[in-house]
Scaffold this motif. Structure first.
Motif, PDB file in Angstrom:
ATOM      1  N   ASP A  20       0.836  -1.201   0.000  1.00 23.90           N
ATOM      2  CA  ASP A  20       0.000   0.000   0.000  1.00 23.90           C
ATOM      3  C   ASP A  20       0.873   1.254   0.000  1.00 23.90           C
ATOM      4  OD1 ASP A  20      -2.389  -1.338   0.003  1.00 23.90           O
ATOM      5  OD2 ASP A  20      -2.656  -1.252   2.178  1.00 23.90           O
ATOM      6  N   LYS A  47      -4.391   4.758   1.611  1.00 22.65           N
ATOM      7  CA  LYS A  47      -5.672   4.174   1.200  1.00 22.65           C
ATOM      8  C   LYS A  47      -6.663   4.153   2.357  1.00 22.65           C
ATOM      9  CE  LYS A  47      -4.506   1.060  -2.573  1.00 22.65           C
ATOM     10  NZ  LYS A  47      -4.384  -0.345  -2.967  1.00 22.65           N
ATOM     11  N   THR A  48      -6.200   3.766   3.532  1.00 27.33           N
ATOM     12  CA  THR A  48      -7.122   3.594   4.656  1.00 27.33           C
ATOM     13  C   THR A  48      -7.054   4.732   5.667  1.00 27.33           C
ATOM     14  OG1 THR A  48      -5.489   2.384   5.962  1.00 27.33           O
ATOM     15  CG2 THR A  48      -6.880   1.085   4.478  1.00 27.33           C
ATOM     16  N   LEU A 124      -6.362   9.777  -3.770  1.00 27.26           N
ATOM     17  CA  LEU A 124      -6.138   9.080  -2.501  1.00 27.26           C
ATOM     18  C   LEU A 124      -6.394  10.002  -1.322  1.00 27.26           C
ATOM     19  CD1 LEU A 124      -2.900   6.943  -2.662  1.00 27.26           C
ATOM     20  CD2 LEU A 124      -5.202   6.207  -2.128  1.00 27.26           C
TER      21      LEU A 124
END
Length: 191
Positions: A20, A47-48, A124
């Motif tokens: 990631d 991403k998270t 993102l």
């Protein structure tokens, strides 16, 4: 993509960790009294949004993430996505979801430029400018004679953000706010 050595990795560097893209938040070089030196690196998964720390041996390297940061102008939201347009003359548009926008949603103002981080062509993250000018839509009435050092009160801005402002601020005034701290800076000069 270039590799980054942990010993010279700077805050804000984009690297791949466990597949990631991540950004480096802090990089602390540690020399224990006994044993090999290492780097304790605080990372944010782009991403998270998850933040965590990892340790790497000093001199290890991480693959650079293939992300691109570009300035884009905020256009509108359709309820699901927040739409941005490139300001480099291509007029390319991207839709960012709520995860990419995250806390920046309280600073979104139409026709304002934001830093968009793209990964494989998809947004993102969205970073607001350091300072933004917003109108006060709700606050207690100001009192004549109050000064900047006289205290503060909450004020709701046109984007829904709530900031502490001096007592002399009234509804309808345009304020300059630091988006990094969420603090009032001054009245807008009207540029």
């Amino acid at each position: 993509m270039a590799n980054h050595s942990t010993s010279d990795m700077r805050t804000g560097a984009k690297v791949m960790v466990d597949g990631d893209p991540c950004t480096v938040l802090e990089n602390e070089h540690v020399r224990p009294g006994k044993g090999q030196a290492f780097n304790r690196i605080k990372l944010r998964n782009l991403k998270t949004g998850r933040v965590w720390e990892r340790t790497f041996k000093s001199g290890d390297s991480l693959e650079g993430a293939d992300v691109m940061e570009t300035d884009m102008e905020y256009l509108y939201t359709d309820g699901e996505f927040y739409h941005f347009m490139a300001t480099d003359g291509t007029f390319e548009q991207h839709g960012a979801d709520a995860t990419a926008v995250a806390d920046t949603v309280k600073w979104l103002k139409e026709q304002e430029k934001y830093m968009i981080t793209l990964y494989n062509g998809a947004p993102l993250s969205v970073t607001p400018p350091n300072f933004i000018e917003l109108e006060v839509t709700e606050t207690d009435p100001g009192l004549k004679g109050d000064t900047a050092n006289g205290g503060s009160k909450p004020a709701t801005l046109s984007t829904g953000a709530v900031v502490r402002v001096p007592l002399f601020i009234n509804i309808g005034e345009v304020l300059r706010v630091d988006t990094r701290t969420g603090e009032y800076v001054s009245r807008a000069t009207g540029k």
